[in-house]
Scaffold this active site. Sequence first.
Site, PDB file in Angstrom:
ATOM      1  CE1 TYR A 141      -4.176  -3.169   7.190  1.00  0.00           C
ATOM      2  CE2 TYR A 141      -3.501  -5.089   8.464  1.00  0.00           C
ATOM      3  CZ  TYR A 141      -4.460  -4.391   7.779  1.00  0.00           C
ATOM      4  OH  TYR A 141      -5.723  -4.924   7.665  1.00  0.00           O
ATOM      5  CG  ASP A 182      -4.568   0.073   4.791  1.00  0.00           C
ATOM      6  OD1 ASP A 182      -5.138   1.146   5.063  1.00  0.00           O
ATOM      7  OD2 ASP A 182      -5.165  -1.012   4.695  1.00  0.00           O
ATOM      8  CG  HIS A 304      -6.259  -1.665  -0.081  1.00  0.00           C
ATOM      9  ND1 HIS A 304      -6.164  -0.535   0.684  1.00  0.00           N
ATOM     10  CD2 HIS A 304      -6.932  -2.573   0.668  1.00  0.00           C
ATOM     11  CE1 HIS A 304      -6.748  -0.737   1.850  1.00  0.00           C
ATOM     12  NE2 HIS A 304      -7.229  -1.967   1.874  1.00  0.00           N
TER      13      HIS A 304
END
Length: 549
Positions: A141, A182, A304
């Site tokens: 992340y 991500d 998302h």
Amino acid sequence: MKILTWNINGIRTRPSIKEDIESLDADIICFQETKVTRDMLEEPVAVVDGYNSYFSFSRKKTGYSGVATYCRESCTPVKAEEGLGGVLASGNGDVGCYGNLGYYGKEELESLDAEGRAIITQHTVRNSEGEVKDLAIINVYVPRVDSERDDRKEYKLRFLTLLQTRAEALLREGSYVIVLGDINTSHRMIDHCNPDSEEFNLRPDRQWLNRFLWSEGQDSSLEVKDEQELLQISTPDTKSGQFIDSFRYFYPDQEDAFTCWCTLTSSRVTNYGTRLDYILGDAGLVKSSLKACVQMVEVQGSDHCPVKAEFSLDGVPARKAPPLCAKYMPEFAGKQQKLSSFFVKAAKKESVNASEEVIELSSSQSSQESNKSVDSNTERKRPMEDSGKPTGKKPKLESKKSSEEGKQANLMSFFRKKQSSQTKPEPAKEKSTNERKSSDITNGNKIGDNDRIVDKKPVDASEKPVKSTDTKAETGKSSSAAWKGLLGGLGKPPLCKGHKEACVMRMVKKDGPNRFRQFYVCARAEGHSGNPEARCEHFEWLDKNKKKK
Ligand code: ZN
């Protein structure tokens, strides 16, 4: 072997993580932004039947950031390790293989791994040639850039460089390597609904991604030639062009293929978003074994959508899960350890590690840094509901609010709902055009560039579409201002110029002369300026006659 990544935006608010995992249908499922720290992790999330799971937690703030990898038993990893720089290695069952970390100080490595942003699992796999290989999966992340904090820009670039150092070191050892998660950076202009054409390719994190990815056929003008710039996004040891974007491998020119949308502005219904979520495989693996890659835009429940890739690999499960596996945590291992003693220990440990961030151990709410507070959590779910579009499974709102906060959040959501229920924005029926021109009022022309407002569009500085910037402290003020407006007898909202439909009211959240001023905008979902179904440019202050700039 199916491998999936999803920024789930809070794992504890899911009705059933087991059902989520089963419905996603993948052998290895990597979540980001779990917003769970060890003090909050509960057994139904940590231990899922048929899977083994691995977590990385933020050491800085509770309920912030965090990643988790769930593996089907058929793909049980041989090794697992938290973090990228080795400072969190447990000395037992670590993945190892760090590359040259001489370009990082120990404190820097500790800081880069202190936010729970990476977990690495290493699996044994058999490829279609029958060859047995290692496969390292790096679930990350990547930090989001806060346009107002230079230290976070630097932090993000150092994180990316460290990520590359580790990924390439594992690759050199002969392992297959997949970096997924991500990445918080849209790669090319077609990966962004509103790219800034002048600056787009110059941004260092984007230049890092360009460099990291396999570059055959890539525009050579994008190459970073300036030595200073190059040092910002690399070390003398990192190479370039060893990884491939799985999605673009199959769909190199597909437009509007986004994975993240601003929930607050309903921009998912107009598909006005960004592509931030990637499965990046090493070139050898992708060319020999990648069978498919899909962006699962139909899956709701987060801002998302998941991305899934299928490789022609078979898992060779380890006989025993590595020590990092969540089922071995003393709190889940059935050892009857007293919870209270565990929490005291955890709290002490966190305070030692906290160097620059405020510790918020007492808070059970989502962090302020990620700009998602009680109020915004409430609000963020609304646009989807109001749009009349089926939303699938909706995450429950945080239930552990103090009664005061809960009350305020409810008042605000009641108020907003009332405003917007007078007109239901219709989901756009047509695909948006390719027009890139920005004429959206919320981007600043009429409000002044310094005012960040609630429903700002996705901007480059923070890749992720901006969400409400409420903080807890503001919640009280915002709701009291809203009540004042309500009790003062707001008339009917004005009709927007573009659609002749009732507007919705919003409020300026950012510090500055217009803070807390309310204004009306078109109630429809944000979209490209050429899309007649999307939000029109209507804007007017609620208190037109007061302190006009
Ligand atoms: Zn309108």
